[in-house]
Write a protein that holds these residues in place. Structure first.
Motif, PDB file in Angstrom:
ATOM      1  N   LYS A   5       5.492  -2.628   1.756  1.00  0.00           N
ATOM      2  CA  LYS A   5       6.914  -2.931   1.631  1.00  0.00           C
ATOM      3  C   LYS A   5       7.690  -1.809   2.292  1.00  0.00           C
ATOM      4  N   TRP A  35      15.177  -7.297   4.075  1.00  0.00           N
ATOM      5  CA  TRP A  35      14.055  -6.713   3.350  1.00  0.00           C
ATOM      6  C   TRP A  35      12.802  -7.456   3.789  1.00  0.00           C
ATOM      7  N   ALA A  64      16.481  -3.505  -6.353  1.00  0.00           N
ATOM      8  CA  ALA A  64      15.110  -3.148  -5.985  1.00  0.00           C
ATOM      9  C   ALA A  64      14.103  -3.997  -6.761  1.00  0.00           C
ATOM     10  N   TYR A  65      14.313  -4.144  -8.056  1.00  0.00           N
ATOM     11  CA  TYR A  65      13.410  -4.930  -8.913  1.00  0.00           C
ATOM     12  C   TYR A  65      13.355  -6.383  -8.437  1.00  0.00           C
ATOM     13  N   VAL A  68      11.617  -6.748  -4.819  1.00  0.00           N
ATOM     14  CA  VAL A  68      10.158  -6.581  -4.867  1.00  0.00           C
ATOM     15  C   VAL A  68       9.498  -7.791  -5.518  1.00  0.00           C
ATOM     16  N   PHE A  84       5.230   0.955  -1.280  1.00  0.00           N
ATOM     17  CA  PHE A  84       6.622   0.987  -0.878  1.00  0.00           C
ATOM     18  C   PHE A  84       7.220   2.356  -1.064  1.00  0.00           C
ATOM     19  N   TYR A  87      12.767   4.196  -2.996  1.00  0.00           N
ATOM     20  CA  TYR A  87      13.875   3.359  -3.468  1.00  0.00           C
ATOM     21  C   TYR A  87      13.372   2.270  -4.401  1.00  0.00           C
ATOM     22  N   PHE A  88      12.185   1.745  -4.132  1.00  0.00           N
ATOM     23  CA  PHE A  88      11.647   0.621  -4.893  1.00  0.00           C
ATOM     24  C   PHE A  88      10.754   1.032  -6.047  1.00  0.00           C
ATOM     25  N   THR A  89      10.261   2.246  -6.080  1.00  0.00           N
ATOM     26  CA  THR A  89       9.287   2.658  -7.085  1.00  0.00           C
ATOM     27  C   THR A  89       9.945   2.909  -8.428  1.00  0.00           C
ATOM     28  N   ILE A  93       9.050  -1.934 -12.231  1.00  0.00           N
ATOM     29  CA  ILE A  93       8.431  -2.681 -11.138  1.00  0.00           C
ATOM     30  C   ILE A  93       6.909  -2.616 -11.245  1.00  0.00           C
TER      31      ILE A  93
END
Length: 122
Positions: A5, A35, A64-65, A68, A84, A87-89, A93
């Motif tokens: 990602k 995205w 972000a949640y 993903v 990823f 930003y996404f971690t 998630i």
């Protein structure tokens, strides 16, 4: 096969749409943000979602949640690993993807509220 990602990609665009982005640091300053979920070996894009800033009349929440989970939905129960950027971690998630049979690799920002105080740097 793993899936990756990456950061959102900006597609140059000068037309009239409500979700056009202005990024002064890019060579093409105006464009649409998308995205992507990509194959880790070939970097081939598998699926993309345009960033629209709003969901209906409301500002997007838990972006972000939601991004993903939407991008990883076709790969549920495939025992793949998703990688990823920071930003996404998040813990939320990671839990959500674990329930769907996926594992993650990502960097966790030190200012995230989900990190216990005893894990914070002194």
């Amino acid at each position: 096969m793993g899936i990756r990602k990456p950061k959102p990609e900006k597609v140059p665009f000068r037309g009239h749409v409500s979700f056009k982005q202005y990024l002064p640091s890019k060579p093409d300053k105006y464009g649409m943000k998308i995205w992507w979920i990509c194959d880790s070996k070939t970097s081939y894009p598998l699926f993309g979602i345009p960033y629209l800033r709003k969901e209906g009349h409301n500002r997007a929440e838990n972006l972000a949640y939601n991004v993903v989970n939407q991008l990883c939905e076709p790969y549920s129960r495939s025992n793949r690993n998703v990688t990823f950027d920071n930003y996404f971690t998040s813990i939320d998630i990671a839990k959500s993807l674990a329930q769907n049979g996926l594992t993650i690799v990502g960097t966790l920002r030190k200012n995230k509220t989900c990190i216990p105080p005893n894990f914070q740097p002194k």
